[in-house]
Design a protein around this motif. Sequence first.
Motif: not given
Length: 154
Positions: A52-78
């Motif tokens: 909602s702050l701004g789209p995370t579609g960075v161009g060339h068919g790629v999107a990099l959605p990201h978020a911060r979460l409570e209770g997470l102990d390391r950075i993970v991806g999907a």
Amino acid sequence: MDITKLLEPQAVKVVGKMTSKKRLFQDLGDIAAAAYGLSANDTVDALQERESLGPTGVGHGVALPHARLEGLDRIVGAFVRLEKAMDFDAVDRQPVDLVFALFAPAESGVDHLKALALVSRTMRDPDICAKLRANADAATLHAILAAGPAVKAA
């Protein structure tokens, strides 16, 4: 930091047709829940809040959605490869078919930015994107991402 520290093999998925960004975020939440034990609902809410702050579609068919979460102990991806590209409100107005989501602890600070830069660098590499688009096997996709961009000599 390398992608194998962020992305478990079971967090890579190939999806046929995606009907909406919300549905994509729900799939990413389900992947994060299965691979890392995160709350799917909290993950979806955090992704939607960030988007909602701004789209995370960075161009060339790629999107990099990201978020911060409570209770997470390391950075993970999907990672999701869409067989049929979808509208994502990307900066170049092109549909998206490669989605790499990052989830970081609420207080991750500079580590979150470093992880985002690493993923961004990887997903900007045209050779990597071509290989990702040419393969439909999740294990192969993980291996391509794990290998990262080729280092070019000066």
